[in-house]
Design a protein around this motif. Structure first.
Motif, PDB file in Angstrom:
ATOM      1  N   ARG A 152       2.383  34.589 -87.081  1.00 26.51           N
ATOM      2  CA  ARG A 152       2.239  35.205 -85.754  1.00 26.51           C
ATOM      3  C   ARG A 152       3.635  35.428 -85.179  1.00 26.51           C
ATOM      4  NH1 ARG A 152      -2.354  31.437 -83.034  1.00 26.51           N
ATOM      5  NH2 ARG A 152      -2.054  32.788 -81.226  1.00 26.51           N
ATOM      6  N   GLY A 153       3.768  36.493 -84.397  1.00 31.77           N
ATOM      7  CA  GLY A 153       5.082  36.883 -83.889  1.00 31.77           C
ATOM      8  C   GLY A 153       5.789  35.741 -83.191  1.00 31.77           C
ATOM      9  N   ARG A 154       7.042  35.528 -83.566  1.00 31.67           N
ATOM     10  CA  ARG A 154       7.824  34.420 -83.002  1.00 31.67           C
ATOM     11  C   ARG A 154       8.613  34.815 -81.755  1.00 31.67           C
ATOM     12  NH1 ARG A 154       4.478  31.658 -85.911  1.00 31.67           N
ATOM     13  NH2 ARG A 154       5.190  30.832 -87.918  1.00 31.67           N
ATOM     14  N   GLY A 155       8.349  36.035 -81.226  1.00 29.89           N
ATOM     15  CA  GLY A 155       9.091  36.493 -80.050  1.00 29.89           C
ATOM     16  C   GLY A 155       8.472  36.045 -78.738  1.00 29.89           C
ATOM     17  N   GLY A 156       7.208  35.653 -78.761  1.00 27.39           N
ATOM     18  CA  GLY A 156       6.599  35.199 -77.509  1.00 27.39           C
ATOM     19  C   GLY A 156       5.088  35.320 -77.494  1.00 27.39           C
ATOM     20  N   ALA A 157       4.574  36.507 -77.819  1.00 29.51           N
ATOM     21  CA  ALA A 157       3.140  36.728 -77.641  1.00 29.51           C
ATOM     22  C   ALA A 157       2.291  36.153 -78.776  1.00 29.51           C
ATOM     23  CB  ALA A 157       2.872  38.214 -77.476  1.00 29.51           C
ATOM     24  N   GLY A 158       2.894  35.861 -79.913  1.00 27.04           N
ATOM     25  CA  GLY A 158       2.156  35.241 -81.024  1.00 27.04           C
ATOM     26  C   GLY A 158       1.131  36.160 -81.660  1.00 27.04           C
ATOM     27  N   PHE A 159       1.367  37.472 -81.626  1.00 28.35           N
ATOM     28  CA  PHE A 159       0.424  38.430 -82.228  1.00 28.35           C
ATOM     29  C   PHE A 159       0.574  38.402 -83.754  1.00 28.35           C
ATOM     30  CE2 PHE A 159      -1.029  42.587 -83.662  1.00 28.35           C
ATOM     31  CZ  PHE A 159      -2.241  42.676 -82.991  1.00 28.35           C
ATOM     32  N   PHE A 330       0.930  25.357 -94.207  1.00 30.10           N
ATOM     33  CA  PHE A 330       1.601  24.547 -93.186  1.00 30.10           C
ATOM     34  C   PHE A 330       0.987  24.874 -91.831  1.00 30.10           C
ATOM     35  CE2 PHE A 330       4.598  25.189 -96.616  1.00 30.10           C
ATOM     36  CZ  PHE A 330       5.166  23.939 -96.797  1.00 30.10           C
ATOM     37  N   GLY A 331       0.990  23.898 -90.930  1.00 30.40           N
ATOM     38  CA  GLY A 331       0.560  24.175 -89.565  1.00 30.40           C
ATOM     39  C   GLY A 331      -0.792  23.605 -89.210  1.00 30.40           C
ATOM     40  N   MET A 332      -1.299  24.026 -88.048  1.00 27.41           N
ATOM     41  CA  MET A 332      -2.610  23.562 -87.584  1.00 27.41           C
ATOM     42  C   MET A 332      -3.360  24.719 -86.907  1.00 27.41           C
ATOM     43  SD  MET A 332      -1.834  21.394 -84.065  1.00 27.41           S
ATOM     44  CE  MET A 332      -3.494  21.484 -83.385  1.00 27.41           C
ATOM     45  N   GLY A 333      -4.675  24.632 -86.931  1.00 25.40           N
ATOM     46  CA  GLY A 333      -5.514  25.632 -86.260  1.00 25.40           C
ATOM     47  C   GLY A 333      -5.108  27.046 -86.628  1.00 25.40           C
ATOM     48  N   ARG A 334      -4.921  27.882 -85.596  1.00 22.22           N
ATOM     49  CA  ARG A 334      -4.505  29.269 -85.836  1.00 22.22           C
ATOM     50  C   ARG A 334      -2.987  29.425 -85.803  1.00 22.22           C
ATOM     51  NH1 ARG A 334      -6.569  32.406 -81.489  1.00 22.22           N
ATOM     52  NH2 ARG A 334      -5.526  34.113 -82.534  1.00 22.22           N
ATOM     53  N   SER A 335      -2.288  28.310 -85.701  1.00 23.06           N
ATOM     54  CA  SER A 335      -0.812  28.348 -85.721  1.00 23.06           C
ATOM     55  C   SER A 335      -0.365  27.967 -87.121  1.00 23.06           C
ATOM     56  CB  SER A 335      -0.236  27.367 -84.701  1.00 23.06           C
ATOM     57  OG  SER A 335      -0.758  27.631 -83.422  1.00 23.06           O
ATOM     58  N   ARG A 336      -0.116  28.965 -87.946  1.00 21.18           N
ATOM     59  CA  ARG A 336       0.172  28.699 -89.356  1.00 21.18           C
ATOM     60  C   ARG A 336       1.670  28.738 -89.626  1.00 21.18           C
ATOM     61  NH1 ARG A 336      -3.758  25.976 -89.998  1.00 21.18           N
ATOM     62  NH2 ARG A 336      -2.651  25.534 -91.925  1.00 21.18           N
TER      63      ARG A 336
END
Ligand SMILES: Cc1cc2nc3c(=O)[nH]c(=O)nc-3n(C[C@H](O)[C@H](O)[C@H](O)COP(=O)(O)O)c2cc1C
Ligand code: SF4
Length: 520
Positions: A152-159, A330-336
């Motif tokens: 997911r985008g690392r700039g802020g919105a996480g799209f 790596f990661g958890m939930g929807r944050s991969r």
């Protein structure tokens, strides 16, 4: 006998702490002693409290000394630094330092290790394997690999990055663009800069893969204007990549073309917002565009454009090299995957900590960051930049995860944490948030342009004790209007630091034991 290899960082943090003078002094002292050594100017390892950190290659691994002053060089050489000998400034084998050892460095795997401008070093550490694989599997499989990774985008919105790429690839056009957002305006953040200064080919490779994946032949890196060193390193790296046939026509004999250029940012926080950035890149004032159309359909010069944060793009090579499923493990939930968390502010061990999502805020601030530099108790942490909430200590069990943070009205943003001790006045910080918004507003919409100035005035009245209860109701009302009515997140998110300060630290706003409810 092989000449010793010594590393002196050329990164802006280390240079600001005197690394250039150290490199000169070291070269002078070695010459005076008749010792031949290879001094490599590497990037920073991201352990900023140790900068300037000198490293020497030994049989045990790279032994570090820091923070070093030019006046320490003689005693370091006398003690046998070239053989990794002990000295009061010795920090042992750098890879064994717990702050580094506890990290999972995927995006930042080469940062601080290689010579940033050596293609040989880059390739020896896994560089260009991702691009070779992208060429092998072709554009649509490359896009699907990125979708699979869950990045997911690392700039802020996480799209989701892969979905954005799919949209651009599917948009009919005679020209598409890749734009790297390296405007990095969030407080306490430096991950983009670190990549540009320490591993520039990684960004070039990531953007080239993006170009090949979506059928774009041109790319631009829009870099923050306060990053002159990063700009120079990037320009040199682009030139080297071009000369090596890694940019330009028929890359690696694939028949595909891609080239890129650096652009200096205009120096406004709002120019980091993607549509204002595109306006600025086109040579206009950084004014936010209304969406739709999305940049993926009509972006730079009205052509389909992938605009991604620098860290998102620099993560692409490892995803293509190791596979999307490797990354998503790596990661958890929807944050991969992993996040390069930047620990800053009043903290003992400030620096970059790349780790899988899921670590708690408390672990980051207290265990990794070591608590405050002042030694006073931690009072709050602002996460996600100037539009992010202030989290109090009782929320330190929150895991670093997009959804867990959103559930607390907080932001992960670009991964910046700014730590404050108990001397901070959160009413002042709430006022600063409104003042910052008033200063940086592009002026296109009323809730942000006018609301932020009214916000400063209202907070001034609250802090002066003038009709406090009524003005607090007014402030909450104003925050709701800004949240719901602003065209972009500058006006839309400024209420979050303000409301979190009010909710968690009411005592800083005067003797308000219980807060007035929001006006309907
Ligand atoms: C006021 C404002 C400032 C922003 N600044 C940045 C920035 O400096 N860097 C960045 O990558 N994204 C920034 N963003 C987010 C971008 O608009 C956009 O979401 C991002 O570049 C998309 O890339 P990503 O999907 O890889 O995160 C900002 C957004 C706003 C509203
Ligand atoms: S919210 Fe502020 S910065 Fe964003 S478009 Fe409106 S005036 Fe411009």
């Amino acid at each position: 006998m092989k000449s010793p290899r010594i590393f002196v960082p050329n990164d802006a943090t280390a240079v600001a702490c005197g690394a250039d003078r150290i490199a000169r002094k070291l070269a002078h002292e070695l010459l005076a002693r008749g010792v031949t050594a290879d001094i490599t100017r590497n990037g920073s390892r991201g352990l900023f409290w140790l900068e300037p950190l000198i490293e020497v290659e030994t049989e045990k691994g790279r032994v570090g000394y820091g923070p070093v002053k030019p006046s320490d060089i003689e005693s370091l050489l006398q003690a046998g630094m070239l053989h990794g000998a002990d000295h009061p400034l010795c920090v042992g084998v750098v890879d064994e330092i717990p702050y580094l050892k506890k990290q999972t460095r995927l995006t930042f795997a080469r940062v601080g290790i290689i010579d940033p401008l050596s293609l040989t070093d880059y390739e020896a550490h896994g560089g260009y394997r991702g691009l070779k694989r992208a060429i092998e599997i072709g554009p649509s499989a490359t896009v699907e690999e990125v979708v699979e990774s869950g990045l997911r985008g690392r700039g802020g919105a996480g799209f989701p990055t892969g979905i954005k790429w799919r949209t651009v690839a599917a948009a009919p056009a005679d020209q598409r663009y890749i734009v790297c957002n390296a405007d990095e305006g969030d407080s306490g953040t430096f991950a983009d800069r670190l990549i540009m200064e320490a591993d520039p080919f990684c960004l070039i490779e990531g953007m080239t893969i993006a170009g090949l994946a979506v059928g774009a032949t041109r790319g631009y890196v829009y870099s923050r204007s306060e990053y002159p060193l990063a700009f120079v390193v990037m320009e040199k790296a682009i030139e080297k990549a071009r000369n090596a046939g890694l940019l330009g026509k028929n890359i690696l004999g694939s028949g595909l073309d891609f080239d890129l250029e650096m652009r200096m940012g205009a120096g406004a926080y709002v120019c980091g917002e993607e549509t204002a950035l595109l306006e600025s890149l086109e040579g206009k004032r950084g004014l936010v565009r209304a969406k739709p159309p999305l940049p993926a359909h009509k972006g730079l010069f009205q052509k389909p454009t992938v605009i991604n944060n620098l860290v998102s793009l620099a993560t692409i090579p490892v995803i293509l090299d190791k596979g999307g499923s490797f990354y998503r493990d790596f990661g958890m939930g929807r944050s991969r995957g992993t996040m390069p968390i930047q620990i800053a502010g009043n903290v003992k061990f400030g620096g970059l900590f790349e780790t899988a999502f899921g670590i708690t805020l408390g672990e980051l601030v207290n265990d990794i960051g070591g608590g405050t530099a002042s030694g006073r108790p931690v009072k709050a942490v602002q996460a996600g930049g100037p539009l992010g909430a202030y989290l109090p200590v009782h929320q330190f069990d929150t895991p670093f995860d997009y959804e867990a943070f959103a559930a607390k009205d907080a932001l992960i943003g670009h991964g910046g944490l700014v730590v404050f001790d108990d001397s901070v006045d959160l009413a002042d910080m709430a006022r600063f948030a409104m003042e910052f918004c008033a200063h940086e507003s592009c002026g296109k919409c009323t809730p942000c342009r006018i609301g932020s100035t009214r916000g400063v005035e209202t907070l001034d009245k609250v802090m002066a004790g003038e009709q406090r209860a009524q003005n607090l109701v007014l402030l909450r009302d104003l925050c709701n209007t800004m949240k719901l009515g602003s065209l972009c997140a500058l006006g839309g998110f400024t209420p979050y630091p303000v409301l979190s300060a009010l909710t968690h630290f009411p005592e800083d706003f005067g003797d308000t034991p219980s807060l007035p409810a929001a006006a309907e």
